[in-house]
Design an enzyme around this catalytic site. Structure first.
Site, PDB file in Angstrom:
ATOM      1  CB  CYS A 111       0.399   1.001  -2.594  1.00  0.00           C
ATOM      2  SG  CYS A 111       1.247   1.153  -0.844  1.00  0.00           S
ATOM      3  CG  HIS A 148      -2.795   2.946   9.540  1.00  0.00           C
ATOM      4  ND1 HIS A 148      -2.704   4.238   9.140  1.00  0.00           N
ATOM      5  CD2 HIS A 148      -2.216   2.923  10.690  1.00  0.00           C
ATOM      6  CE1 HIS A 148      -1.761   4.752   9.976  1.00  0.00           C
ATOM      7  NE2 HIS A 148      -1.869   4.002  11.099  1.00  0.00           N
ATOM      8  CB  CYS A 151       7.102   3.565   1.392  1.00  0.00           C
ATOM      9  SG  CYS A 151       6.744   3.837   0.048  1.00  0.00           S
ATOM     10  CD  GLU A 205       3.620   9.757   4.691  1.00  0.00           C
ATOM     11  OE1 GLU A 205       2.890   9.006   4.110  1.00  0.00           O
ATOM     12  OE2 GLU A 205       3.752  10.922   3.987  1.00  0.00           O
ATOM     13  CB  SER A 258      -3.136  -0.022   4.303  1.00  0.00           C
ATOM     14  OG  SER A 258      -4.191   0.663   4.367  1.00  0.00           O
TER      15      SER A 258
HETATM   16  S1  SF4 Z   1       3.317   3.259   1.345  1.00  0.00           S
HETATM   17 FE1  SF4 Z   1       2.502   5.083   0.904  1.00  0.00          FE
HETATM   18  S2  SF4 Z   1       3.858   6.365  -0.014  1.00  0.00           S
HETATM   19 FE2  SF4 Z   1       4.490   4.196  -0.179  1.00  0.00          FE
HETATM   20  S3  SF4 Z   1       3.539   3.496  -2.165  1.00  0.00           S
HETATM   21 FE3  SF4 Z   1       2.041   2.947  -0.541  1.00  0.00          FE
HETATM   22  S4  SF4 Z   1       0.771   4.978  -0.568  1.00  0.00           S
HETATM   23 FE4  SF4 Z   1       2.596   5.496  -1.749  1.00  0.00          FE
END
Ligand code: SF4
Length: 264
Positions: free
Chosen positions: A12, A41, A95, A125, A262
């Site tokens: 992401c 992770h 993030c 988190e 991740s």
């Molecule tokens: S790190 Fe977590 S909060 Fe940020 S974009 Fe990725 S899944 Fe979403």
């Protein structure tokens, strides 16, 4: 057998950003570089970073100097203060979506709400958000039998772990509605999570079996596997191709593949 990939899967925005920051920091090479916990992770990605000299630490007491990168999960404010007071350089890769959840938690706590963070109490988190949320803040794990037992106020502010499943959030909120006289809710589930969950669910409904790729210690990846199983789909959560078993694919015609946020 036909193989289909979920429309949204893999790294992401927040994880890509944290990795980029980590490599840039390692390249600058001002003293030893550490990450506060594993940067993401995903054990295989963490090993790659270690080869570049970026090592995870469990606690600031593990180091005396150097640079520590705060991973995308963020940290409680006391960690930032401790690093500062000990002269350790901090590079913050929290993030922006997690940062927003921390700010909202702080704002709710400051306005006199008892902050409820819905998520996994042992997830970094969630610990980070909780640290911003004031003394009375609590974590409600959606697996709790009776979340009401942990609430001491009727003025409640609610924040979600960014990777929470929406229906779990809704279920805790309906319980809180029974006890609150004032309830302020921020839906802090991030859009990257929602897109991955929706496209995984759509795919799971179309195929014979699902393979979910990603760290076994990754909350968002485990949730994707959970979602696939919730629609009765045979699902295997694996970290590496070595775990694949040819027997899984016998008599299967359509295979769906998805990956957590991740997963490279
Ligand atoms: S790190 Fe977590 S909060 Fe940020 S974009 Fe990725 S899944 Fe979403």
């Amino acid at each position: 057998m036909k193989v289909f990939l979920a429309e949204y899967s893999g790294f992401c925005f927040g994880v890509k950003r944290a990795i980029k920051i980590a490599f840039q920091t390692a390249k600058r090479g001002h003293g030893p570089v550490y990450t506060y916990g594993s940067l993401i992770h995903n054990p295989q990605a963490v090993q790659e970073l270690e080869k570049k000299g970026v090592k995870p630490i469990r606690s600031l007491s593990d180091i005396h100097k150097g640079t520590v990168i705060i991973r995308s999960h963020g940290v409680p404010p006391k960690i930032m203060s401790e690093a500062k007071s000990r002269g350790i350089t901090v590079v913050d890769a929290t993030c922006p979506f997690v940062r927003k959840a921390q700010e909202l938690a702080f704002s709710l706590g400051s306005q006199g709400y008892q902050v409820v963070v819905v998520g996994e109490a042992d997830h970094p988190e969630v610990k980070g958000i909780l640290g911003h949320a004031g003394d009375r803040a609590v974590v409600l794990d959606y697996r709790d039998n009776d979340p009401r037992l942990r609430i001491t106020s009727r003025k409640i502010g609610v924040i979600a772990q960014t990777t929470l499943l929406l229906d779990k959030f809704q279920s805790v909120i309906s319980t809180l509605l029974e006890i609150a006289t004032e309830l302020k809710i921020y839906n802090t589930i991030c859009s990257a999570t929602t897109l991955r969950q929706e496209s995984t669910l759509n795919l799971a409904e179309e195929v014979d079996l699902m393979i979910v790729l990603g760290g076994k210690n990754s909350a968002n990846t485990s949730r994707l596997a959970e979602l696939c199983r919730s629609v009765g789909k045979r699902t295997y959560h694996i970290e590496t191709p070595k775990e694949l078993d040819p027997a899984w694919f016998r008599n299967s015609h359509k295979l769906g593949i998805t990956a957590g946020a991740s997963t490279p």
